[in-house]
Write an enzyme that holds these catalytic residues in place. Sequence first.
Site, PDB file in Angstrom:
ATOM      1  N   HIS A   1      31.817  35.691 -13.492  1.00 40.21           N
ATOM      2  CA  HIS A   1      32.965  35.117 -13.659  1.00 40.21           C
ATOM      3  C   HIS A   1      33.429  33.710 -13.175  1.00 40.21           C
ATOM      4  O   HIS A   1      33.794  32.826 -14.194  1.00 40.21           O
ATOM      5  CB  HIS A   1      34.278  35.820 -12.838  1.00 40.21           C
ATOM      6  CG  HIS A   1      34.420  37.268 -13.249  1.00 40.21           C
ATOM      7  ND1 HIS A   1      34.291  38.286 -12.158  1.00 40.21           N
ATOM      8  CD2 HIS A   1      34.711  37.916 -14.569  1.00 40.21           C
ATOM      9  CE1 HIS A   1      34.570  39.489 -13.063  1.00 40.21           C
ATOM     10  NE2 HIS A   1      34.673  39.283 -14.029  1.00 40.21           N
TER      11      HIS A   1
ATOM     12  N   SER B   1      31.571  43.525 -12.190  1.00 39.65           N
ATOM     13  CA  SER B   1      32.073  43.976 -10.824  1.00 39.65           C
ATOM     14  C   SER B   1      31.914  45.239 -10.399  1.00 39.65           C
ATOM     15  O   SER B   1      31.791  45.606  -9.260  1.00 39.65           O
ATOM     16  CB  SER B   1      33.726  43.844 -11.172  1.00 39.65           C
ATOM     17  OG  SER B   1      34.114  42.742 -11.428  1.00 39.65           O
TER      18      SER B   1
ATOM     19  N   ARG C   1      28.321  39.075 -22.234  1.00 41.34           N
ATOM     20  CA  ARG C   1      27.104  39.263 -21.455  1.00 41.34           C
ATOM     21  C   ARG C   1      25.963  39.738 -22.453  1.00 41.34           C
ATOM     22  O   ARG C   1      24.781  39.362 -22.395  1.00 41.34           O
ATOM     23  CB  ARG C   1      27.056  40.157 -20.343  1.00 41.34           C
ATOM     24  CG  ARG C   1      27.857  39.603 -19.137  1.00 41.34           C
ATOM     25  CD  ARG C   1      28.298  40.667 -18.186  1.00 41.34           C
ATOM     26  NE  ARG C   1      29.369  41.350 -18.789  1.00 41.34           N
ATOM     27  CZ  ARG C   1      30.244  42.421 -18.349  1.00 41.34           C
ATOM     28  NH1 ARG C   1      30.112  42.491 -17.017  1.00 41.34           N
ATOM     29  NH2 ARG C   1      31.188  42.898 -18.897  1.00 41.34           N
TER      30      ARG C   1
ATOM     31  N   LYS D   1      44.830  51.860 -14.601  1.00 41.51           N
ATOM     32  CA  LYS D   1      43.449  51.481 -13.911  1.00 41.51           C
ATOM     33  C   LYS D   1      43.233  51.385 -12.453  1.00 41.51           C
ATOM     34  O   LYS D   1      43.920  50.511 -11.977  1.00 41.51           O
ATOM     35  CB  LYS D   1      43.013  50.154 -14.893  1.00 41.51           C
ATOM     36  CG  LYS D   1      41.416  50.125 -14.735  1.00 41.51           C
ATOM     37  CD  LYS D   1      40.848  49.065 -15.599  1.00 41.51           C
ATOM     38  CE  LYS D   1      39.486  48.455 -15.452  1.00 41.51           C
ATOM     39  NZ  LYS D   1      39.144  47.389 -16.313  1.00 41.51           N
TER      40      LYS D   1
HETATM   41  P1  ADP Z   1      38.024  43.386 -18.110  1.00 45.29           P
HETATM   42  O1  ADP Z   1      38.369  44.548 -17.453  1.00 45.29           O
HETATM   43  O2  ADP Z   1      39.009  42.599 -18.759  1.00 45.29           O
HETATM   44  O3  ADP Z   1      36.752  43.398 -18.790  1.00 45.29           O
HETATM   45  P2  ADP Z   1      36.479  41.976 -16.087  1.00 45.29           P
HETATM   46  O4  ADP Z   1      36.989  41.316 -14.933  1.00 45.29           O
HETATM   47  O5  ADP Z   1      35.624  43.019 -16.138  1.00 45.29           O
HETATM   48  O6  ADP Z   1      37.971  42.413 -16.833  1.00 45.29           O
HETATM   49  O7  ADP Z   1      36.144  40.728 -17.139  1.00 45.29           O
HETATM   50  C1  ADP Z   1      36.812  39.641 -17.751  1.00 45.29           C
HETATM   51  C2  ADP Z   1      36.129  38.742 -18.507  1.00 45.29           C
HETATM   52  O8  ADP Z   1      34.764  38.331 -17.798  1.00 45.29           O
HETATM   53  C3  ADP Z   1      35.460  39.638 -19.787  1.00 45.29           C
HETATM   54  O9  ADP Z   1      35.508  38.948 -20.921  1.00 45.29           O
HETATM   55  C4  ADP Z   1      34.112  39.992 -19.383  1.00 45.29           C
HETATM   56  O10 ADP Z   1      33.148  40.350 -20.450  1.00 45.29           O
HETATM   57  C5  ADP Z   1      33.724  38.815 -18.699  1.00 45.29           C
HETATM   58  N1  ADP Z   1      32.511  38.974 -17.617  1.00 45.29           N
HETATM   59  C6  ADP Z   1      32.497  39.869 -16.622  1.00 45.29           C
HETATM   60  N2  ADP Z   1      31.298  39.844 -15.783  1.00 45.29           N
HETATM   61  C7  ADP Z   1      30.560  38.466 -16.319  1.00 45.29           C
HETATM   62  C8  ADP Z   1      29.353  38.066 -16.175  1.00 45.29           C
HETATM   63  N3  ADP Z   1      28.388  38.441 -15.412  1.00 45.29           N
HETATM   64  N4  ADP Z   1      29.158  37.054 -17.279  1.00 45.29           N
HETATM   65  C9  ADP Z   1      29.886  36.585 -17.862  1.00 45.29           C
HETATM   66  N5  ADP Z   1      31.048  37.172 -18.433  1.00 45.29           N
HETATM   67  C10 ADP Z   1      31.637  38.172 -17.678  1.00 45.29           C
END
Ligand code: ADP
Length: 172
Positions: free
Chosen positions: A23, A134, A96, A47
């Site tokens: 992130h 995460s 990703r 969630k």
């Molecule tokens: P959500 O529940 O909305 O998917 P996340 O916190 O998991 O929330 O992810 C938020 C955004 O960040 C999403 O667009 C996700 O694809 C992106 N994201 C999560 N991890 C990574 C990573 N390692 N690299 C790039 N983008 C990421």
Amino acid sequence: MASTEGEERAVYPGSFDPITNGHMDIIRRGAKLFPRILVAVLENPKKATLLSTEERVAIIRDIFKDQPHIEVEAFHGLLTDFTRVRGARAVIRGLRAISDFEYELQMALMNQQLNPDLETLFMMPSARYTFLSSSLVKEVFALGGSVHELVPPIVEQKLREKFASNPESLSS
Ligand code: ADP
């Protein structure tokens, strides 16, 4: 430092449960394109999250406390309503792998339907973060693995606290 008030801002929405270096990488990249990035922490009662909305917001605010152009806020409800109220014309999402694509496309098209003036920009992280999520961080930490290279130090500290107070909390 010059005020960033009134400058174009992009919204980066997500659960951030917790924020990872993946992130962080996307936020850094987004900040090269927009004067301001608003990290929007999703409050979703449906969630179950390890960290409360307040904890997730506080952690990200702390990380960017010296960077006023990175703002952090909680939001709930429709992203298109939130962006409209905040005057943002762009949403940033991270991609990703191909596996992210289908869901992300669906969300982007739905948001386009709800607000044709809102654009979604997809950004690729550095290759070393493409495996990072995460949920994987929580799993690895719960199993005793090191997440030192995967999350900011304040997140590692928070995971330790959570695990110490309730070892079960990380395994869900
Ligand atoms: P959500 O529940 O909305 O998917 P996340 O916190 O998991 O929330 O992810 C938020 C955004 O960040 C999403 O667009 C996700 O694809 C992106 N994201 C999560 N991890 C990574 C990573 N390692 N690299 C790039 N983008 C990421």
